[in-house]
Motif scaffolding. Structure first.
Motif, mmCIF file in Angstrom:
data_model
loop_
_atom_site.group_PDB
_atom_site.id
_atom_site.type_symbol
_atom_site.label_atom_id
_atom_site.label_comp_id
_atom_site.label_asym_id
_atom_site.label_seq_id
_atom_site.Cartn_x
_atom_site.Cartn_y
_atom_site.Cartn_z
ATOM 1 N N VAL A 87 -5.526 1.358 -2.620
ATOM 2 C CA VAL A 87 -4.239 0.765 -2.238
ATOM 3 C C VAL A 87 -3.196 1.169 -3.273
ATOM 4 O O VAL A 87 -3.479 1.202 -4.479
ATOM 5 N N LYS A 88 -2.019 1.497 -2.771
ATOM 6 C CA LYS A 88 -0.914 1.890 -3.646
ATOM 7 C C LYS A 88 0.206 0.877 -3.491
ATOM 8 O O LYS A 88 0.662 0.604 -2.364
ATOM 9 N N LEU A 89 0.654 0.328 -4.629
ATOM 10 C CA LEU A 89 1.655 -0.741 -4.642
ATOM 11 C C LEU A 89 2.940 -0.245 -5.296
ATOM 12 O O LEU A 89 2.914 0.616 -6.181
ATOM 13 N N GLN A 90 4.059 -0.857 -4.875
ATOM 14 C CA GLN A 90 5.370 -0.509 -5.440
ATOM 15 C C GLN A 90 6.187 -1.786 -5.642
ATOM 16 O O GLN A 90 6.641 -2.401 -4.665
ATOM 17 N N PRO A 91 6.402 -2.197 -6.901
ATOM 18 C CA PRO A 91 7.224 -3.397 -7.153
ATOM 19 C C PRO A 91 8.682 -3.155 -6.746
ATOM 20 O O PRO A 91 9.178 -2.024 -6.773
ATOM 21 N N HIS A 92 9.361 -4.246 -6.388
ATOM 22 C CA HIS A 92 10.781 -4.122 -6.028
ATOM 23 C C HIS A 92 11.663 -3.946 -7.260
ATOM 24 O O HIS A 92 12.693 -3.261 -7.202
ATOM 25 N N THR A 93 11.296 -4.563 -8.354
ATOM 26 C CA THR A 93 12.110 -4.515 -9.575
ATOM 27 C C THR A 93 11.229 -4.136 -10.761
ATOM 28 O O THR A 93 10.003 -4.295 -10.729
ATOM 29 N N THR A 135 -0.368 -1.551 5.559
ATOM 30 C CA THR A 135 0.644 -0.612 5.074
ATOM 31 C C THR A 135 2.013 -0.969 5.667
ATOM 32 O O THR A 135 2.139 -1.183 6.877
ATOM 33 N N GLY A 136 3.027 -1.033 4.765
ATOM 34 C CA GLY A 136 4.382 -1.389 5.196
ATOM 35 C C GLY A 136 4.740 -2.830 4.936
ATOM 36 O O GLY A 136 5.920 -3.192 4.992
ATOM 37 N N ASP A 137 3.752 -3.691 4.645
ATOM 38 C CA ASP A 137 4.041 -5.100 4.355
ATOM 39 C C ASP A 137 4.487 -5.262 2.906
ATOM 40 O O ASP A 137 4.323 -4.361 2.066
ATOM 41 N N SER A 138 5.031 -6.438 2.611
ATOM 42 C CA SER A 138 5.413 -6.818 1.247
ATOM 43 C C SER A 138 4.725 -8.123 0.920
ATOM 44 O O SER A 138 4.752 -9.074 1.727
ATOM 45 N N TYR A 167 7.843 -12.266 -7.620
ATOM 46 C CA TYR A 167 7.921 -10.807 -7.645
ATOM 47 C C TYR A 167 7.406 -10.276 -6.302
ATOM 48 O O TYR A 167 6.306 -10.633 -5.871
ATOM 49 N N TYR A 168 8.189 -9.433 -5.658
ATOM 50 C CA TYR A 168 7.815 -8.855 -4.368
ATOM 51 C C TYR A 168 7.314 -7.421 -4.579
ATOM 52 O O TYR A 168 7.921 -6.641 -5.318
ATOM 53 N N ILE A 169 6.208 -7.125 -3.875
ATOM 54 C CA ILE A 169 5.550 -5.827 -4.026
ATOM 55 C C ILE A 169 5.280 -5.259 -2.642
ATOM 56 O O ILE A 169 4.747 -5.955 -1.764
ATOM 57 N N ASP A 170 5.637 -3.972 -2.444
ATOM 58 C CA ASP A 170 5.409 -3.298 -1.162
ATOM 59 C C ASP A 170 4.030 -2.647 -1.150
ATOM 60 O O ASP A 170 3.564 -2.122 -2.178
ATOM 61 N N ILE A 171 3.388 -2.679 0.043
ATOM 62 C CA ILE A 171 2.116 -1.968 0.235
ATOM 63 C C ILE A 171 2.484 -0.575 0.754
ATOM 64 O O ILE A 171 2.843 -0.410 1.921
ATOM 65 N N GLU A 223 -9.579 0.570 -5.526
ATOM 66 C CA GLU A 223 -8.773 1.254 -6.557
ATOM 67 C C GLU A 223 -7.295 0.976 -6.299
ATOM 68 O O GLU A 223 -6.808 1.103 -5.169
ATOM 69 N N VAL A 224 -6.582 0.603 -7.346
ATOM 70 C CA VAL A 224 -5.172 0.226 -7.234
ATOM 71 C C VAL A 224 -4.322 1.219 -8.015
ATOM 72 O O VAL A 224 -4.632 1.546 -9.170
ATOM 73 N N ASP A 225 -3.246 1.677 -7.372
ATOM 74 C CA ASP A 225 -2.309 2.602 -8.004
ATOM 75 C C ASP A 225 -0.901 2.035 -7.837
ATOM 76 O O ASP A 225 -0.612 1.321 -6.873
ATOM 77 N N PHE A 226 -0.020 2.388 -8.805
ATOM 78 C CA PHE A 226 1.345 1.871 -8.785
ATOM 79 C C PHE A 226 2.335 3.019 -8.635
ATOM 80 O O PHE A 226 2.188 4.074 -9.274
ATOM 81 N N ALA A 227 3.346 2.782 -7.801
ATOM 82 C CA ALA A 227 4.473 3.705 -7.673
ATOM 83 C C ALA A 227 5.627 3.160 -8.509
ATOM 84 O O ALA A 227 5.671 1.965 -8.827
#
Length: 278
Positions: free
Chosen positions: A76-82, A107-110, A120-124, A141-145
């Motif tokens: 899964v790849k996550l992307q924080p908003h801030t 995928t596409g949810d927050s 804290y909001y994070i996008d999938i 496995e977790v990855d961050f954008a």
């Protein structure tokens, strides 16, 4: 969910854990979730506000729910908003603790992570092996954008070195440099130096020329005086004519002067003297 939903699911012999697909036909949005309890009123379901935002729902809207079998997630790849989420001392531990409250990801949810009285909001961004995965009892496995508001730091511009070529003003202001051994040279044996480029206007040259001009003149004066003395001598007797003839022939028999004798001799320490006191 209402108790009637539990009775219906039990009769269908579904697999556990129970996972559902929630679909908003009006907005064409789909997500997945689990169930907490079957105690809601008939015809109604309760869901978190962040999930209603993902589905673009408001209170009282109609949704369609059906049972779903989701594969266990491996990535899964996550992307924080801030970027504030990155300032947390240990974001990995906070995220692991929060994801225990989730049964699946789409995928596409927050999702929302609550920490230290802040949300804290994070996008999938991506999930594997499918667009919707189960994260119950799985090693994922977790990855961050990079965060959405992240800006790369500007690279410092390379300083342009100043021009090394001096300008015309700088060249004019430069003082003349000292150049050693640029004066005329003199030989101790009195002979003329081989260097013909020596300036004739130098004081040493003038003095040498003056010395050279004085010495031949003294030699010529001495010769003229001696000749005068011989020609003015009176002789009585028969030897007078002989003396006169000898005197007449004397200029013819004068030996030629050796050019080597006419060369000026070097005389040392003939210049002027100067006192250091002025």
């Amino acid at each position: 969910m209402p108790p009637s939903a539990l009775d219906r699911l039990a009769s269908l012999h579904i697999e556990y854990p129970m996972l559902f697909e929630v679909h908003n036909a009006a907005a064409e949005r789909t997500s997945h979730c689990g169930v907490l309890e079957f105690i809601a009123e008939e015809g109604m379901i309760y869901m978190p506000y962040w999930m209603m935002q993902n589905l673009l729902l408001t209170e009282g809207d109609m949704v369609f729910i059906k049972n779903a079998n989701l594969p266990k997630g491996t990535y899964v790849k996550l992307q924080p908003h801030t970027t504030d989420f990155l300032d947390i001392s240990n974001p990995k531990a906070i995220l692991e603790k929060t994801l225990r409250n989730y049964s699946c990801l789409t995928t596409g949810d927050s999702i929302m992570v609550a920490y230290n009285n802040k949300k804290y909001y994070i996008d999938i961004v991506e999930t594997k092996p499918s667009n919707a995965i189960s994260i119950i009892e799985t090693d994922c496995e977790v990855d961050f954008a990079p965060p959405l508001d992240y800006k790369e730091p500007e690279r410092p511009k390379a300083a342009v070195p100043p021009s090394t070529a001096p300008t015309a003003e700088e060249a004019a202001e430069e003082e003349p440099k000292f150049i050693p051994f640029t004066g005329p040279g003199r030989r101790l044996d009195g002979k003329a130096p081989k260097d013909k480029d020596v300036s004739a206007s130098s004081p040493a040259k003038r003095q040498a020329n003056a010395t050279n001009s004085v010495q031949p003149s003294t030699a010529s004066t001495s010769q003229s005086s001696s000749s005068r003395k011989t020609t003015g001598k009176l002789v009585f007797g028969p030897g007078g004519n002989r003396a006169s003839k000898e005197t007449e022939k004397a200029p013819e028999k004068e030996p030629k002067e050796d050019p080597k004798k006419d060369e000026p001799k070097f005389s040392a320490f003939t210049g002027r003297k100067y006192s250091l006191k002025g």
